[in-house]
Design a protein around this motif. Structure first.
Motif, PDB file in Angstrom:
ATOM      1  N   TRP A 125       0.826  -1.203   0.000  1.00  0.00           N
ATOM      2  CA  TRP A 125       0.000   0.000   0.000  1.00  0.00           C
ATOM      3  C   TRP A 125       0.862   1.254   0.000  1.00  0.00           C
ATOM      4  O   TRP A 125       1.960   1.272   0.557  1.00  0.00           O
ATOM      5  CB  TRP A 125      -0.925   0.016   1.215  1.00  0.00           C
ATOM      6  CG  TRP A 125      -2.136  -0.836   1.027  1.00  0.00           C
ATOM      7  CD1 TRP A 125      -3.367  -0.450   0.585  1.00  0.00           C
ATOM      8  CD2 TRP A 125      -2.234  -2.243   1.248  1.00  0.00           C
ATOM      9  NE1 TRP A 125      -4.218  -1.527   0.508  1.00  0.00           N
ATOM     10  CE2 TRP A 125      -3.547  -2.643   0.915  1.00  0.00           C
ATOM     11  CE3 TRP A 125      -1.325  -3.219   1.696  1.00  0.00           C
ATOM     12  CZ2 TRP A 125      -3.976  -3.956   1.023  1.00  0.00           C
ATOM     13  CZ3 TRP A 125      -1.752  -4.530   1.801  1.00  0.00           C
ATOM     14  CH2 TRP A 125      -3.069  -4.884   1.465  1.00  0.00           C
ATOM     15  N   HIS A 126       0.325   2.297  -0.638  1.00  0.00           N
ATOM     16  CA  HIS A 126       1.004   3.597  -0.730  1.00  0.00           C
ATOM     17  C   HIS A 126      -0.004   4.700  -0.451  1.00  0.00           C
ATOM     18  O   HIS A 126      -1.195   4.564  -0.737  1.00  0.00           O
ATOM     19  CB  HIS A 126       1.579   3.801  -2.139  1.00  0.00           C
ATOM     20  CG  HIS A 126       2.554   2.747  -2.563  1.00  0.00           C
ATOM     21  ND1 HIS A 126       3.914   2.919  -2.488  1.00  0.00           N
ATOM     22  CD2 HIS A 126       2.357   1.504  -3.075  1.00  0.00           C
ATOM     23  CE1 HIS A 126       4.521   1.826  -2.937  1.00  0.00           C
ATOM     24  NE2 HIS A 126       3.584   0.952  -3.300  1.00  0.00           N
ATOM     25  N   ASP A 127       0.502   5.799   0.081  1.00  0.00           N
ATOM     26  CA  ASP A 127      -0.336   6.982   0.271  1.00  0.00           C
ATOM     27  C   ASP A 127      -0.437   7.811  -0.997  1.00  0.00           C
ATOM     28  O   ASP A 127      -1.367   8.618  -1.142  1.00  0.00           O
ATOM     29  CB  ASP A 127       0.211   7.858   1.408  1.00  0.00           C
ATOM     30  CG  ASP A 127       0.014   7.207   2.767  1.00  0.00           C
ATOM     31  OD1 ASP A 127      -0.955   6.429   2.933  1.00  0.00           O
ATOM     32  OD2 ASP A 127       0.835   7.471   3.669  1.00  0.00           O
ATOM     33  N   SER A 128       0.524   7.664  -1.913  1.00  0.00           N
ATOM     34  CA  SER A 128       0.498   8.421  -3.162  1.00  0.00           C
ATOM     35  C   SER A 128       1.288   7.677  -4.226  1.00  0.00           C
ATOM     36  O   SER A 128       2.030   6.728  -3.929  1.00  0.00           O
ATOM     37  CB  SER A 128       1.092   9.827  -2.968  1.00  0.00           C
ATOM     38  OG  SER A 128       2.505   9.780  -2.976  1.00  0.00           O
ATOM     39  N   VAL A 129       1.139   8.127  -5.470  1.00  0.00           N
ATOM     40  CA  VAL A 129       1.850   7.483  -6.579  1.00  0.00           C
ATOM     41  C   VAL A 129       3.347   7.732  -6.517  1.00  0.00           C
ATOM     42  O   VAL A 129       4.127   6.994  -7.134  1.00  0.00           O
ATOM     43  CB  VAL A 129       1.303   7.956  -7.943  1.00  0.00           C
ATOM     44  CG1 VAL A 129      -0.138   7.524  -8.137  1.00  0.00           C
ATOM     45  CG2 VAL A 129       1.431   9.463  -8.102  1.00  0.00           C
ATOM     46  N   VAL A 130       3.770   8.737  -5.783  1.00  0.00           N
ATOM     47  CA  VAL A 130       5.182   9.121  -5.760  1.00  0.00           C
ATOM     48  C   VAL A 130       6.056   7.996  -5.216  1.00  0.00           C
ATOM     49  O   VAL A 130       7.211   7.841  -5.636  1.00  0.00           O
ATOM     50  CB  VAL A 130       5.371  10.412  -4.938  1.00  0.00           C
ATOM     51  CG1 VAL A 130       6.837  10.761  -4.777  1.00  0.00           C
ATOM     52  CG2 VAL A 130       4.634  11.573  -5.600  1.00  0.00           C
ATOM     53  N   SER A 131       5.542   7.195  -4.300  1.00  0.00           N
ATOM     54  CA  SER A 131       6.357   6.152  -3.676  1.00  0.00           C
ATOM     55  C   SER A 131       6.314   4.817  -4.414  1.00  0.00           C
ATOM     56  O   SER A 131       6.920   3.842  -3.972  1.00  0.00           O
ATOM     57  CB  SER A 131       5.926   5.950  -2.220  1.00  0.00           C
ATOM     58  OG  SER A 131       4.573   5.528  -2.144  1.00  0.00           O
TER      59      SER A 131
END
Length: 364
Positions: A141-147
């Motif tokens: 899981w990620h909080d945003s596409v940046v990671s």
């Protein structure tokens, strides 16, 4: 339960009114962000909003056919680009994980596809992450596409961009007035700023008249820019499915509560807040990735063979189950239902074909 809802609503309404009293009117984007994403009282932080007991139903919850065809379209695009290994399979805002589970089941027999993928989900809601984990073991899981990892990216975003905070600007003879959230008798209401030039909207002066509204969504453009950068650099494809049009015009800000339209300012944090997607802005932000023509969802699904799939599934059904299946096919594809309101925009490398179901834009 009713008491907890009332407490959350009152608490968030107090937060909104205190902030406006302290710093002045909020942009519509700031109001939406508070209502949807406040870590304690926000809409997505406090519930699973999907299904009969929630506030809205998305296409994957209507029929397994939707996720199956999306998965197969991405798998074909992966094959068309030489079957890169490894690659990132990602969904933005995966809801309960239904779409991705259907996509993975449908692609299980595509040689090499599952062996090469790593599964990544962009989701900020703790409640929805728990739902997704039960259906999609092994996901990251990620909080945003940046990671996301830097690798070929094959992505689906179904009803994701419509929930990102927008700003609204109303054309005036002297420029633009922003629609902002202030207070009247202690309650949040919409108002207008003084007119002023707005350089970022200079390109909309030619196709709007005084009184008309244009919506902008900076978070959506930033996400599209990051997706486009990754696809241009590493390969991949993104399928963006949402309601909206090629260019923003008019007031599309809306609230949904228990599957019915609601007043956006009556119950902060208790209703889903959305707006139509400006696909032109997404396509422009995603450059240097290429983009497809904007395709109605019904046309997209028909191109992928949904009718043949529906007929195959119908052979084992009868009675109420068959009626429900036929109704689901109609709801997904018919122009009077989701077929025309929802659109599909694909992003892909300049030297690759567009994903199945979509086509190249008209050169004119």
């Amino acid at each position: 339960v009713r008491g907890r809802c009332a407490h959350r609503m009152t608490a968030l309404k107090d937060i909104v009114t205190r902030q406006i009293s302290r710093t002045g009117p909020l942009t519509l984007a700031d109001y939406m962000a508070l209502c949807l994403s406040h870590p304690e009282h926000g809409y997505y932080a406090t519930r699973d909003p999907l299904g009969a007991g929630g506030d809205f139903t998305t296409a994957p919850e209507i029929s397994q056919m939707f996720g199956e065809l999306i998965g197969l379209a991405l798998a074909q695009s992966w094959l068309d680009q030489g079957a890169p290994d490894p690659f990132v399979l990602c969904e933005l805002g995966p809801g309960r994980g239904t779409l991705m589970a259907d996509a993975l089941r449908a692609t299980a027999r595509v040689p090499g596809f599952h062996d090469a993928l790593t599964l990544h989900l962009v989701e900020t809601s703790p409640a929805l992450r728990a739902e997704q984990a039960s259906r999609l073991p092994g996901a990251t899981w990620h909080d945003s596409v940046v990671s996301l990892p830097e690798a070929p990216l094959f992505m689906i975003a179904n009803e994701f961009f419509d929930a990102l905070p927008i700003r609204q600007f109303q054309r005036h003879a002297k420029g633009w007035q922003e629609r902002v959230v202030g207070l009247k008798d202690g309650a949040p209401v919409l108002g207008l700023t003084d007119p002023a030039p707005h350089e970022a909207l200079d390109h909309r002066l030619a196709d709007t008249e005084p009184g008309q509204i244009v919506e902008t969504c900076a978070p959506a453009q930033a996400i599209a820019q990051e997706i486009g950068r990754r696809i241009a650099a590493h390969g991949g494809a993104a399928l963006i499915v949402d309601y909206g049009d090629w260019r923003s015009r008019g007031d599309t800000f809306q609230a949904m509560y228990r599957h019915k339209p609601a007043e956006p300012f009556d119950s902060p944090g208790e209703a889903d807040l959305t707006a139509h997607v400006d696909f032109e802005a997404l396509a422009g932000a995603a450059h240097p990735a290429a983009h497809s023509a904007l395709t109605p969802q019904g046309v997209f699904l028909e191109h992928l063979g949904i009718t043949a799939r529906a007929q195959a599934l119908a052979r084992g059904l009868g009675g109420a189950a068959l009626e429900s299946h036929v109704a689901a096919h109609r709801r997904l594809t018919h122009p009077a239902e989701m077929g025309s309101l929802f659109k599909v925009l694909a992003l892909f490398p300049q030297d690759a074909p567009p994903p199945p179901g979509t086509g190249l834009p008209d050169p004119s």
